[in-house]
Scaffold this motif. Structure first.
Motif, PDB file in Angstrom:
ATOM      1  N   SER A   1     -48.843 -19.198  51.294  1.00 58.25           N
ATOM      2  CA  SER A   1     -48.189 -18.806  52.181  1.00 58.25           C
ATOM      3  C   SER A   1     -47.010 -19.823  52.701  1.00 58.25           C
TER       4      SER A   1
ATOM      5  N   LYS B   1     -44.543 -19.304  49.801  1.00 51.14           N
ATOM      6  CA  LYS B   1     -44.032 -18.007  49.655  1.00 51.14           C
ATOM      7  C   LYS B   1     -43.559 -17.655  48.268  1.00 51.14           C
TER       8      LYS B   1
ATOM      9  N   LYS C   1     -42.120 -15.893  41.418  1.00 49.47           N
ATOM     10  CA  LYS C   1     -41.677 -14.595  42.174  1.00 49.47           C
ATOM     11  C   LYS C   1     -41.999 -14.902  43.593  1.00 49.47           C
ATOM     12  N   GLY C   2     -41.450 -14.306  44.598  1.00 53.31           N
ATOM     13  CA  GLY C   2     -41.628 -14.426  45.848  1.00 53.31           C
ATOM     14  C   GLY C   2     -40.492 -14.039  46.679  1.00 53.31           C
ATOM     15  N   ALA C   3     -40.603 -14.992  47.942  1.00 58.76           N
ATOM     16  CA  ALA C   3     -39.516 -14.738  48.985  1.00 58.76           C
ATOM     17  C   ALA C   3     -38.067 -15.156  48.506  1.00 58.76           C
TER      18      ALA C   3
ATOM     19  N   ARG D   1     -39.987  -4.859  52.366  1.00 59.45           N
ATOM     20  CA  ARG D   1     -40.415  -5.969  52.003  1.00 59.45           C
ATOM     21  C   ARG D   1     -39.532  -6.403  50.458  1.00 59.45           C
ATOM     22  N   VAL D   2     -39.103  -7.534  50.484  1.00 56.56           N
ATOM     23  CA  VAL D   2     -38.165  -7.960  49.171  1.00 56.56           C
ATOM     24  C   VAL D   2     -38.945  -9.140  48.578  1.00 56.56           C
TER      25      VAL D   2
ATOM     26  N   MET E   1     -44.866 -17.704  43.864  1.00 48.88           N
ATOM     27  CA  MET E   1     -46.305 -18.011  43.045  1.00 48.88           C
ATOM     28  C   MET E   1     -45.209 -17.977  41.518  1.00 48.88           C
TER      29      MET E   1
ATOM     30  N   ARG F   1     -40.906 -15.345  58.839  1.00 52.55           N
ATOM     31  CA  ARG F   1     -41.064 -16.440  57.898  1.00 52.55           C
ATOM     32  C   ARG F   1     -41.525 -17.723  58.912  1.00 52.55           C
TER      33      ARG F   1
ATOM     34  N   ASP G   1     -53.915  -9.067  46.382  1.00 56.95           N
ATOM     35  CA  ASP G   1     -52.974  -8.486  47.616  1.00 56.95           C
ATOM     36  C   ASP G   1     -52.126  -7.347  47.516  1.00 56.95           C
TER      37      ASP G   1
ATOM     38  N   ILE H   1     -45.389 -11.249  64.581  1.00 55.07           N
ATOM     39  CA  ILE H   1     -45.313 -12.769  63.877  1.00 55.07           C
ATOM     40  C   ILE H   1     -45.559 -12.386  62.474  1.00 55.07           C
ATOM     41  N   THR H   2     -44.464 -12.774  61.672  1.00 59.88           N
ATOM     42  CA  THR H   2     -44.728 -12.499  60.183  1.00 59.88           C
ATOM     43  C   THR H   2     -44.235 -13.364  59.154  1.00 59.88           C
ATOM     44  N   GLY H   3     -44.807 -13.435  58.141  1.00 56.91           N
ATOM     45  CA  GLY H   3     -44.278 -14.372  57.147  1.00 56.91           C
ATOM     46  C   GLY H   3     -43.151 -13.609  56.092  1.00 56.91           C
TER      47      GLY H   3
ATOM     48  N   ASP I   1     -49.884 -10.311  63.793  1.00 58.10           N
ATOM     49  CA  ASP I   1     -49.499 -10.420  62.395  1.00 58.10           C
ATOM     50  C   ASP I   1     -48.823  -8.986  62.133  1.00 58.10           C
TER      51      ASP I   1
ATOM     52  N   PHE J   1     -50.060 -18.221  44.643  1.00 59.24           N
ATOM     53  CA  PHE J   1     -49.052 -17.973  46.030  1.00 59.24           C
ATOM     54  C   PHE J   1     -49.941 -18.615  46.977  1.00 59.24           C
TER      55      PHE J   1
END
Ligand code: ATP
Length: 863
Positions: free
Chosen positions: A418, A421, A439-441, A470-471, A423, A577, A384, A527-529, A325, A416
């Motif tokens: 995962s 992505k 709000k979110g990705a 991170r946006v 909330m 993602r 978080d 590996i990432t969200g 991660d 929120f």
């Protein structure tokens, strides 16, 4: 008060008071499942005595006692051999005890926790501390700590497979079913100990703990599951079985040979056969693995890596791929907003400390604030890292969520997740209207922009992301009246408001750890969200991503079939993602290429991927109990560098086991060759039973045992992973064992002949005494060339002080036996002249010197 009376007294908001907790614990005990009954010391002794070596030794004791009684053969032999039996059993018990102790300590470290409310405050406690009457809050990812009645639920679903075998999670309510439930699965208003919360949240009051719970009722069943041996343990058991067979066969052979050559009474010959068998049986071998594993596991725990399954210690040393991660593992998870862009403005603005926010920035932050759950209260921070960054920025500018909520109280929310992505929150405005904020990705926000705006947005997004930010985007929608539809169906056609960019710097040690992994032949993948561009920027800072590599997004992945994935996976170093299902596909794709994969995870949904990986690694700090439960290894500091340390420990353990085998087995063979060779030369048996046994116990067992505490060598992490199915004897181990056996066979026969025929006139006790000294001391000190694979240095000799002390003690005992008259005669030794001493003591260095020269030649050749 019974279990049932207790629960009436608890109040949901404050929970139990400390006094109530104490009284409940006094009445109902601790929340533990009774473990299988411990073996008594007598049973342990019995087990030790029925081991093959002990049995052979006991046979020797009875035989010599019979001789003492019937032929007046003297009581020295049975007493000496009897003492050796006792010593052997004691060493065995000690070894077993130290292994058990470290494993028990480890179990305590990985005990799951539960969130309870006591004295009006919410706190996390070990599951074993939960008492009847406790108010427990259950959240997705938790393990239910006890049985209890649900008092509040919010979309709570629980996986009860452990009790019911049913893999589909059960949706829980607070309503008692109308018809009396027949099975556990039907009791939807209750939660049961050991089951796992997969979604939502709830509050329950504990009604039963420990053995009184449903799982307690089947605990006996759980206890009866056998301890499984690890792969290495199985291989070593097999090896020692073969060795035992050879040992017994050679014992029988020496008996027949000496009887054939008429070298002594049949009973004497039998005695020699028995002793040789004992000396050559590698009884320490299987124990060495267990000890090495448990010592290694303990060391790993001190370095923040808690092993949950012994087997994984071996596997982690052979890991080829580590899929890690990003957030919190490779990065610090200390986020801060450094840039933002209000859609109404032409350009983004940087956030400089000490500078006031523009009006448009405050308006943008208002939306973020309203849609945030994190709390910072003095030093206490909850939530978080992404959200905490929002709260921190607000605080720096004397703003707060509460401040904005005065005009827009929250009336609903979608937390929120995962998967989504994003909330969402829903607010009632002071003007009577309603406001939905999501709000979110950015790529997951349901917004509609013109082509030109879209282009601009993606350009600015990429600018942010290329700088490793991170946006997070935010969008909203207003309603004149309160809509009746559920929140989720309202999340369409939102008005876009703007984005924030957050830095999350790499952990300082991450880059070095990635380099170490590379040197050790291990590929690290991220590996990432998070978004692909952000992930790639951070990955290249850390050294995971190199020019020419692929950065793959979840949507790319969904377009690739398994074959395409297999073709491209070698090049892919970043997966962004990704969903939990993607993680499983990545693991499987590598496994199909024959690679051993370690994968990290923290969420409930990561559990299947953690199970699919060869080594599933859960985060100790941010991970859920579900992830921890599915893992093989828990990182108590969530740090990537700890994984590399664990790999290094895994490799050290394996190498130490190999070294122990090399050390123990080669001298055992040499003893067989020595005895058989001497009889064939017509010299009779050079060593008597007591001498062989003493050498075996002191010079083999004890140093071999402390070899398991040998620190790791740098070399181990500069070589590619060793395939887990590779033979123990490959990589030169077999050849080295052969060389050492040959050296000892020639050396001992020579020394014996020298002492008996050259220095004296056929005085076999002198030859035997010299041989005894050279063999016992020589095979102790040549542990040094064996324990280091590189050239022997002074610092590597000193590196393991327990081993050095053990060797010193063993050497003193050997010298005492050779020097002190009563001991001398008990062990069939005689007084030596100065010259004989000098020769024996010089000769004992010959194997060490030869082994070291042999090593140097091989090291040079392999270069
Ligand atoms: P990693 O998998 O590397 O640990 P992560 O766990 O942080 O990354 P997620 O938590 O799945 O990944 O976050 C993915 C995306 O979701 C982020 O890039 C961000 O855009 C968005 N996001 C994260 N936290 C929140 C939040 N609290 N509210 C809204 N959106 C969020």
């Amino acid at each position: 008060m019974t279990h049932n009376d207790r629960k009436k007294t608890t109040d949901l908001k404050n929970g139990l008071s400390s006094a109530e907790v104490a009284s409940s614990r006094e009445q109902c005990g601790n929340n533990i499942l009774q473990e299988a009954k411990r073996e008594s010391i007598w049973k342990k002794i019995f087990i030790q005595l029925t081991e093959i070596t002990s049995l052979i030794l006991l046979f020797a004791v009875f035989l010599s006692a019979y001789m003492a009684l019937s032929f007046d053969g003297g009581w020295t032999k049975p007493i000496v051999i009897g003492s050796i039996v006792v010593l052997n059993v004691m060493i065995g018990l000690y070894q077993e005890h130290s292994a058990e102790k470290s494993l028990a300590a480890l179990r305590d470290l990985s005990e799951p926790t539960a969130q309870v409310i006591r004295d009006g405050t919410s706190q996390r406690i070990a599951i074993s501390d939960v008492v009847v009457g406790d108010v427990v809050t259950l959240n997705a990812g938790d393990q239910v700590p006890a049985d209890g009645a649900l008092k509040q639920v919010k979309g709570l679903t629980i996986d009860e497979a452990i009790l019911t075998g049913e893999s589909e999670p059960v949706e829980k309510t607070t309503k008692t079913p109308e018809t009396a439930p027949v099975s556990i699965g039907d009791q939807v208003d209750k939660a049961f100990s050991g089951t796992l919360v997969t979604q939502g949240s709830g509050i329950m009051i504990v009604s039963a703990i420990g053995m009184k719970t449903e799982i307690g009722k089947i605990a006996d069943l759980l206890n009866t599951t056998k301890k499984h041996k690890t792969a290495l343990q199985q291989r070593l058991s097999r090896l020692s079985l073969i060795m035992t067979f050879i040992a017994i066969a050679s014992g029988v052979l020496i008996f027949f040979l000496s009887t054939l050559h008429d070298l002594g009474s049949p009973i004497d010959n039998l005695m020699i056969g028995v002793s040789l068998a004992v000396a050559a049986v590698p009884e320490t071998l299987p124990v060495i693995v267990t000890i090495s594993l448990s010592v290694g596991v303990q060391k790993m725990a001190q370095r923040n890596a808690i092993i949950r399954r012994l087997n994984s210690v071996e596997t982690i040393g052979s890991v080829d791929i580590i899929a890690s991660d990003k957030t919190g593992t490779l990065t610090q998870n200390e986020m801060a907003i450094t840039r933002l862009w209000s859609f109404s403005n032409e350009k983004p603005e940087n956030i400089e400390s000490g500078q006031a926010l523009s009006d448009s920035a405050v308006e943008l932050m208002r939306l973020f604030a309203l849609d945030t759950n994190a709390i910072i209260n003095g030093k206490h921070a909850e939530g978080d890292a992404t959200e905490l960054a929002i709260i921190r920025l607000l605080q720096q500018h004397q703003l707060s969520r509460a401040h904005f909520e005065k005009d827009a109280p929250r009336i609903n929310e979608r937390p929120f997740s995962s998967e989504k992505k994003t909330m969402a929150t829903f607010h009632k405005l002071n003007n009577g209207h309603f406001l939905l904020i999501v709000k979110g990705a950015l790529d997951k926000l349901p917004i509609n922009l013109s082509k030109a705006d879209n282009k601009k947005l993606s350009r600015i997004h990429d600018e942010f992301a290329n700088d490793a930010l991170r946006v997070l985007g935010v969008a909203y929608r207003e309603f004149d009246d309160q809509p009746q539809e559920p929140l989720e169906s309202l999340e369409v056609e939102l008005t876009f408001a703007g984005i924030i960019g957050l830095i999350d710097p790499p952990r300082p040690e991450a880059k070095k750890a990635v380099t170490q992994a590379k040197e050790a032949g291990i590929k690290t993948i991220m590996i990432t969200g998070d978004h692909k561009v952000t992930a790639r920027a951070i990955a290249s800072q850390i050294g995971i991503y190199q020019d020419g590599d692929l950065a793959v997004s979840g949507s790319d992945l969904s377009k690739w079939n398994d074959q395409m994935l297999a073709e491209r996976i070698d090049k892919a170093s970043v997966f962004a993602r990704v969903s939990p299902e993607d993680k499983i596909r990545i693991v499987k794709a590598w496994q199909q290429k024959g690679k051993v994969v370690a994968m990290t995870g923290d969420g409930v949904n990561d559990a299947p991927a953690l199970k699919a990986a060869d080594v599933g690694i859960a985060m100790g700090v941010t991970g859920t109990e579900v992830a921890k439960g599915a893992s093989d290894l828990i990182l108590t500091d969530d740090n990537f560098a700890t994984i590399i340390e664990a790999v290094s420990s895994g490799r050290t353990i394996y190498q130490n086991v190999l070294k122990a085998i090399e050390f123990l087995v080669s001298v055992n063979f040499a003893q067989i060759f020595l005895m058989v060779g001497s009889v064939l030369f017509g010299w009779g048996v050079p060593l008597i039973a007591e001498q062989l046994l003493l050498i075996n116990v002191l010079a083999d067992g004890i140093p071999g045992f402390y070899l398991s505490r040998e620190p790791g060598e740098k070399r181990a992490m500069q070589q590619p992973p060793i395939p887990s199915d590779q033979s123990i004897f490959s990589n030169g181990v077999g050849m080295r064992m052969f060389t050492r056996s040959a050296i000892y066979t020639v050396l001992t026969l020579t020394i014996y002949a020298l002492g008996r025929f050259l220095l004296t006139d056929n005085n076999s006790p002198v030859g035997a005494t010299m041989l005894f000294l050279t063999l016992a001391l020589g095979s102790m000190i040549d542990i040094y060339p064996i324990k280091v694979r590189g050239p022997l240095t002074w610092s590597s000799i000193r590196s393991n002080s327990t081993l050095n002390i053990a060797l010193l003690v063993a050497a003193c005992i050997i010298l005492a036996v050779a020097l002190i008259p009563p001991l001398q005669s008990s062990f069939g030794l005689v007084k030596l002249t100065g010259l004989q001493w000098v020769i024996s003591l010089l000769a004992m260095f010959i194997p060490t010197i030869l082994l070291e020269i042999n090593k140097k030649i091989h090291l040079r050749l392999s270069k």
